[in-house]
Design a protein around this motif. Structure first.
Motif, PDB file in Angstrom:
ATOM      1  N   ASN A  53       0.995  42.218 -26.384  1.00 12.59           N
ATOM      2  CA  ASN A  53       0.447  41.783 -27.751  1.00 12.59           C
ATOM      3  C   ASN A  53       1.680  42.000 -28.856  1.00 12.59           C
ATOM      4  O   ASN A  53       1.859  41.350 -29.788  1.00 12.59           O
ATOM      5  CB  ASN A  53      -0.476  42.956 -28.261  1.00 12.59           C
ATOM      6  N   SER A  57       2.931  39.187 -31.346  1.00 10.52           N
ATOM      7  CA  SER A  57       2.799  39.224 -32.444  1.00 10.52           C
ATOM      8  C   SER A  57       3.895  39.103 -33.354  1.00 10.52           C
ATOM      9  O   SER A  57       4.243  38.500 -34.495  1.00 10.52           O
ATOM     10  CB  SER A  57       2.373  40.798 -33.007  1.00 10.52           C
ATOM     11  N   PHE A  90      -3.018  35.922 -36.018  1.00 14.23           N
ATOM     12  CA  PHE A  90      -2.557  37.286 -35.263  1.00 14.23           C
ATOM     13  C   PHE A  90      -3.925  37.651 -34.609  1.00 14.23           C
ATOM     14  O   PHE A  90      -3.795  38.152 -33.332  1.00 14.23           O
ATOM     15  CB  PHE A  90      -2.334  38.108 -36.503  1.00 14.23           C
ATOM     16  N   ILE A  91      -5.072  37.433 -35.022  1.00 12.65           N
ATOM     17  CA  ILE A  91      -6.299  38.057 -34.297  1.00 12.65           C
ATOM     18  C   ILE A  91      -6.454  37.044 -33.073  1.00 12.65           C
ATOM     19  O   ILE A  91      -6.715  37.669 -32.258  1.00 12.65           O
ATOM     20  CB  ILE A  91      -7.382  37.767 -35.509  1.00 12.65           C
ATOM     21  N   ASN A  94      -3.428  37.816 -30.290  1.00  9.60           N
ATOM     22  CA  ASN A  94      -3.735  39.150 -29.673  1.00  9.60           C
ATOM     23  C   ASN A  94      -4.819  39.233 -28.721  1.00  9.60           C
ATOM     24  O   ASN A  94      -4.842  39.878 -27.754  1.00  9.60           O
ATOM     25  CB  ASN A  94      -3.752  40.079 -30.757  1.00  9.60           C
ATOM     26  N   CYS A 104      -5.148  46.246 -28.112  1.00 10.52           N
ATOM     27  CA  CYS A 104      -5.092  45.013 -28.834  1.00 10.52           C
ATOM     28  C   CYS A 104      -5.568  45.045 -30.259  1.00 10.52           C
ATOM     29  O   CYS A 104      -5.047  44.607 -31.074  1.00 10.52           O
ATOM     30  CB  CYS A 104      -6.137  44.209 -28.187  1.00 10.52           C
ATOM     31  N   ILE A 108      -3.546  44.229 -33.677  1.00  5.30           N
ATOM     32  CA  ILE A 108      -4.045  43.176 -34.622  1.00  5.30           C
ATOM     33  C   ILE A 108      -3.853  43.825 -36.066  1.00  5.30           C
ATOM     34  O   ILE A 108      -3.448  43.335 -36.944  1.00  5.30           O
ATOM     35  CB  ILE A 108      -5.543  42.936 -34.411  1.00  5.30           C
ATOM     36  N   SER A 111      -0.456  43.960 -37.269  1.00  2.00           N
ATOM     37  CA  SER A 111      -0.096  42.412 -37.597  1.00  2.00           C
ATOM     38  C   SER A 111      -0.480  42.099 -38.782  1.00  2.00           C
ATOM     39  O   SER A 111       0.341  41.532 -39.631  1.00  2.00           O
ATOM     40  CB  SER A 111      -0.475  41.618 -36.384  1.00  2.00           C
TER      41      SER A 111
END
Length: 185
Positions: A53, A57, A90-91, A94, A104, A108, A111
């Protein structure tokens, strides 16, 4: 591979330390250094073999930093739709990489704080959001057991504080001095 991960993290750290210490009346130089830092740290995550992740990111963060650089170099504000795309990217990435886990979700949130960080107009606001971002990433690094990047993020947070003390505290001192009436000086 662990040594290479530390070297890549160190290179990312040098870039981000420099960005944190720039006075930063505009964000162009800061954004180039943030781009380079994200690229190095993403490579460190990949080489380290954990924290996918974080790697994802950082890759997105590198792209977003370059996009923001072009907007900043033309003195144009970021469109709200672009910021929404940043957040959704980003969402989405991830969740695709890490699934719906606590780690995770933390990546997020970290990020999304990065989106705030690189969207600032000056170095002072950038440093403030950078500290928030680093607190979140340090927590992620601890939980994902990616210690080479943890070292990078802790030092980065420290230099953001140093940058605040060097550059941003002066503004507060100047503004409070300006509020004191001339008679009482």
């Amino acid at each position: 591979m662990e040594k290479l991960s530390f070297v890549l993290s160190l290179l990312g750290l040098l870039c981000i330390i420099t960005s944190s210490l720039l006075k930063g009346k505009n964000m162009k130089k800061i954004l180039i250094l943030v781009f380079l830092s994200n690229a190095f740290v993403a490579a460190s995550y990949f080489v380290g073999g954990s924290g996918l992740n974080g790697a994802a990111s950082c890759c997105i963060g590198a792209v977003q930093s370059i996009i923001n650089y072009f907007f900043d170099s033309k003195n144009k504000p970021l469109p709200k739709w672009l910021v929404a795309i940043y957040a959704l990217s980003f969402i989405g990435v991830n969740l695709a990489v890490g699934g719906f886990t606590g780690l995770c979700i933390l990546a997020i949130v970290a990020s999304l704080s990065f989106v705030m960080c690189i969207g600032q107009k000056n170095g002072a606001k950038y440093r403030f959001w950078s500290i928030i971002n680093m607190i979140l990433w340090c927590t992620y690094d601890l939980l994902s057991k990616n210690y080479s990047v943890l070292v990078t993020h802790i030092v980065q947070m420290g230099f953001s504080v140093v940058g605040m003390i060097i550059h941003d505290r002066k503004k507060n001192d100047d503004s409070s001095a300006a509020e004191v009436p001339a008679e009482s000086k």
